[in-house]
Design a protein around this motif. Structure first.
Motif, PDB file in Angstrom:
ATOM      1  N   LYS A  14      -0.702  -5.631  -4.861  1.00 58.82           N
ATOM      2  CA  LYS A  14      -1.636  -4.520  -5.023  1.00 58.82           C
ATOM      3  C   LYS A  14      -0.840  -3.226  -4.922  1.00 58.82           C
ATOM      4  N   ILE A  15      -0.428  -2.730  -6.077  1.00 57.54           N
ATOM      5  CA  ILE A  15       0.354  -1.499  -6.152  1.00 57.54           C
ATOM      6  C   ILE A  15      -0.445  -0.495  -6.965  1.00 57.54           C
ATOM      7  N   ALA A  18       0.838  -1.203   0.000  1.00 52.83           N
ATOM      8  CA  ALA A  18       0.000   0.000   0.000  1.00 52.83           C
ATOM      9  C   ALA A  18       0.873   1.252   0.000  1.00 52.83           C
ATOM     10  N   ASN A  19       2.136   1.103   0.350  1.00 55.77           N
ATOM     11  CA  ASN A  19       3.085   2.213   0.356  1.00 55.77           C
ATOM     12  C   ASN A  19       3.844   2.350  -0.962  1.00 55.77           C
ATOM     13  N   TYR A  20       3.456   1.575  -1.982  1.00 52.39           N
ATOM     14  CA  TYR A  20       4.114   1.623  -3.285  1.00 52.39           C
ATOM     15  C   TYR A  20       3.180   2.252  -4.307  1.00 52.39           C
ATOM     16  N   SER A  21       3.765   2.979  -5.246  1.00 54.03           N
ATOM     17  CA  SER A  21       3.021   3.536  -6.381  1.00 54.03           C
ATOM     18  C   SER A  21       3.890   3.378  -7.618  1.00 54.03           C
ATOM     19  N   LEU A  22       3.273   2.951  -8.713  1.00 52.72           N
ATOM     20  CA  LEU A  22       3.994   2.812  -9.971  1.00 52.72           C
ATOM     21  C   LEU A  22       3.555   3.919 -10.919  1.00 52.72           C
ATOM     22  N   TYR A  23       4.480   4.799 -11.246  1.00 49.91           N
ATOM     23  CA  TYR A  23       4.228   5.840 -12.241  1.00 49.91           C
ATOM     24  C   TYR A  23       4.522   5.220 -13.592  1.00 49.91           C
ATOM     25  N   GLN A  24       3.568   5.316 -14.518  1.00 54.38           N
ATOM     26  CA  GLN A  24       3.683   4.590 -15.766  1.00 54.38           C
ATOM     27  C   GLN A  24       2.869   5.236 -16.881  1.00 54.38           C
ATOM     28  N   PHE A  25       3.147   4.813 -18.101  1.00 53.12           N
ATOM     29  CA  PHE A  25       2.336   5.134 -19.272  1.00 53.12           C
ATOM     30  C   PHE A  25       1.642   3.833 -19.654  1.00 53.12           C
ATOM     31  N   GLU A  26       0.393   3.915 -20.014  1.00 55.62           N
ATOM     32  CA  GLU A  26      -0.400   2.711 -20.266  1.00 55.62           C
ATOM     33  C   GLU A  26       0.219   1.796 -21.318  1.00 55.62           C
ATOM     34  N   ALA A  27       0.656   2.322 -22.452  1.00 53.87           N
ATOM     35  CA  ALA A  27       1.116   1.483 -23.553  1.00 53.87           C
ATOM     36  C   ALA A  27       2.634   1.351 -23.638  1.00 53.87           C
ATOM     37  N   CYS A  28       3.363   1.837 -22.659  1.00 58.22           N
ATOM     38  CA  CYS A  28       4.825   1.713 -22.640  1.00 58.22           C
ATOM     39  C   CYS A  28       5.191   0.237 -22.449  1.00 58.22           C
ATOM     40  N   PRO A  29       5.987  -0.347 -23.355  1.00 58.69           N
ATOM     41  CA  PRO A  29       6.308  -1.776 -23.217  1.00 58.69           C
ATOM     42  C   PRO A  29       7.050  -2.118 -21.930  1.00 58.69           C
ATOM     43  N   PHE A  30       7.880  -1.202 -21.435  1.00 57.18           N
ATOM     44  CA  PHE A  30       8.602  -1.457 -20.182  1.00 57.18           C
ATOM     45  C   PHE A  30       7.646  -1.414 -18.996  1.00 57.18           C
ATOM     46  N   CYS A  31       6.656  -0.520 -19.070  1.00 57.94           N
ATOM     47  CA  CYS A  31       5.636  -0.454 -18.019  1.00 57.94           C
ATOM     48  C   CYS A  31       4.770  -1.708 -18.029  1.00 57.94           C
ATOM     49  N   VAL A  32       4.472  -2.210 -19.225  1.00 55.89           N
ATOM     50  CA  VAL A  32       3.690  -3.448 -19.351  1.00 55.89           C
ATOM     51  C   VAL A  32       4.444  -4.594 -18.681  1.00 55.89           C
ATOM     52  N   LYS A  33       5.759  -4.668 -18.889  1.00 59.11           N
ATOM     53  CA  LYS A  33       6.562  -5.723 -18.253  1.00 59.11           C
ATOM     54  C   LYS A  33       6.461  -5.643 -16.733  1.00 59.11           C
ATOM     55  N   VAL A  34       6.545  -4.438 -16.191  1.00 60.73           N
ATOM     56  CA  VAL A  34       6.468  -4.279 -14.736  1.00 60.73           C
ATOM     57  C   VAL A  34       5.066  -4.624 -14.237  1.00 60.73           C
ATOM     58  N   ARG A  35       4.040  -4.175 -14.942  1.00 61.36           N
ATOM     59  CA  ARG A  35       2.661  -4.510 -14.531  1.00 61.36           C
ATOM     60  C   ARG A  35       2.422  -6.009 -14.569  1.00 61.36           C
ATOM     61  N   ARG A  36       3.014  -6.701 -15.532  1.00 59.48           N
ATOM     62  CA  ARG A  36       2.877  -8.163 -15.595  1.00 59.48           C
ATOM     63  C   ARG A  36       3.548  -8.818 -14.385  1.00 59.48           C
ATOM     64  N   THR A  37       4.680  -8.296 -13.975  1.00 58.89           N
ATOM     65  CA  THR A  37       5.356  -8.815 -12.779  1.00 58.89           C
ATOM     66  C   THR A  37       4.491  -8.571 -11.542  1.00 58.89           C
ATOM     67  N   ILE A  38       3.906  -7.388 -11.461  1.00 57.65           N
ATOM     68  CA  ILE A  38       3.018  -7.072 -10.343  1.00 57.65           C
ATOM     69  C   ILE A  38       1.851  -8.055 -10.303  1.00 57.65           C
ATOM     70  N   LYS A  39       1.276  -8.338 -11.457  1.00 58.71           N
ATOM     71  CA  LYS A  39       0.146  -9.274 -11.502  1.00 58.71           C
ATOM     72  C   LYS A  39       0.608 -10.696 -11.182  1.00 58.71           C
ATOM     73  N   ARG A  40       1.751 -11.099 -11.734  1.00 57.93           N
ATOM     74  CA  ARG A  40       2.260 -12.451 -11.498  1.00 57.93           C
ATOM     75  C   ARG A  40       2.575 -12.665 -10.017  1.00 57.93           C
ATOM     76  N   GLN A  41       3.025 -11.614  -9.323  1.00 57.53           N
ATOM     77  CA  GLN A  41       3.362 -11.702  -7.899  1.00 57.53           C
ATOM     78  C   GLN A  41       2.142 -11.433  -7.008  1.00 57.53           C
ATOM     79  N   SER A  42       0.970 -11.169  -7.602  1.00 53.56           N
ATOM     80  CA  SER A  42      -0.274 -10.874  -6.871  1.00 53.56           C
ATOM     81  C   SER A  42      -0.092  -9.707  -5.906  1.00 53.56           C
TER      82      SER A  42
END
Length: 119
Positions: free
Chosen positions: A65-66, A39-63
Motif C-alpha cells: 500500500k504505497i 505508509a511512509n512511501y509515496s510514488l510520484y508517477q504519470f498515469e500512462a508512463c510505461p516505467f511507472c506502470v511497471k513499478v505499479r505492477r510490482t507494487i500490486k504483485r507485492q501487495s
C-alpha cells in the motif's frame, strides 16, 4: 504527436488493466506490519508512463500500500518532486524514514528495492 501519446497511453493502461497481476497473500499480522512501513512511501508517477506502470505492477504483485502521487496533473505533487528530488522525472519513490527523506529514481532500482525488501 499528442494524439499518438494519448492513444499509446490508453493502450498501455488497457493492457495493464487486462493483465493485472495478483498480489502476494500474507498473514493479516504480517500485512499490517508491511502496511505500516509502506505508509511512509509515496510514488510520484504519470498515469500512462510505461516505467511507472511497471513499478505499479510490482507494487500490486507485492501487495504493498504505497500512495500514488500524480506528478503530471497535480501541481502540488509536481512541485514536491522538483523541490525534494531535484527534478521532475518519474517514477520516483519517496521514502520517509526516521525523519530523513530519500528520493529513489529509476524504475528498475525501485522494483529491485521493493522486491528485496518485501519478498
Amino acid at each position: 504527436m499528442k494524439l499518438i501519446r494519448f492513444v499509446l497511453g490508453k493502450v498501455i493502461l488497457g493492457l495493464d488493466c487486462a493483465f493485472s497481476p495478483s498480489g502476494v497473500k500474507r498473514t493479516s499480522e504480517k500485512q499490517a506490519e508491511i502496511d505500516a512501513e509502506t505508509a511512509n512511501y509515496s510514488l510520484y508517477q504519470f498515469e500512462a508512463c510505461p516505467f511507472c506502470v511497471k513499478v505499479r505492477r510490482t507494487i500490486k504483485r507485492q501487495s504493498l500500500k504505497i500512495e500514488l502521487r500524480d506528478a503530471k496533473n497535480n501541481e502540488q505533487h509536481r512541485s514536491e518532486l522538483l523541490a525534494g528530488g531535484g527534478r521532475v522525472k518519474v517514477p520516483c519513490l519517496r521514502i520517509d524514514k526516521e525523519g530523513e527523506t530519500t528520493w529513489m529514481y529509476e524504475s528498475s532500482d525501485i522494483m529491485a528495492f521493493l522486491e528485496e525488501k518485501y519478498p
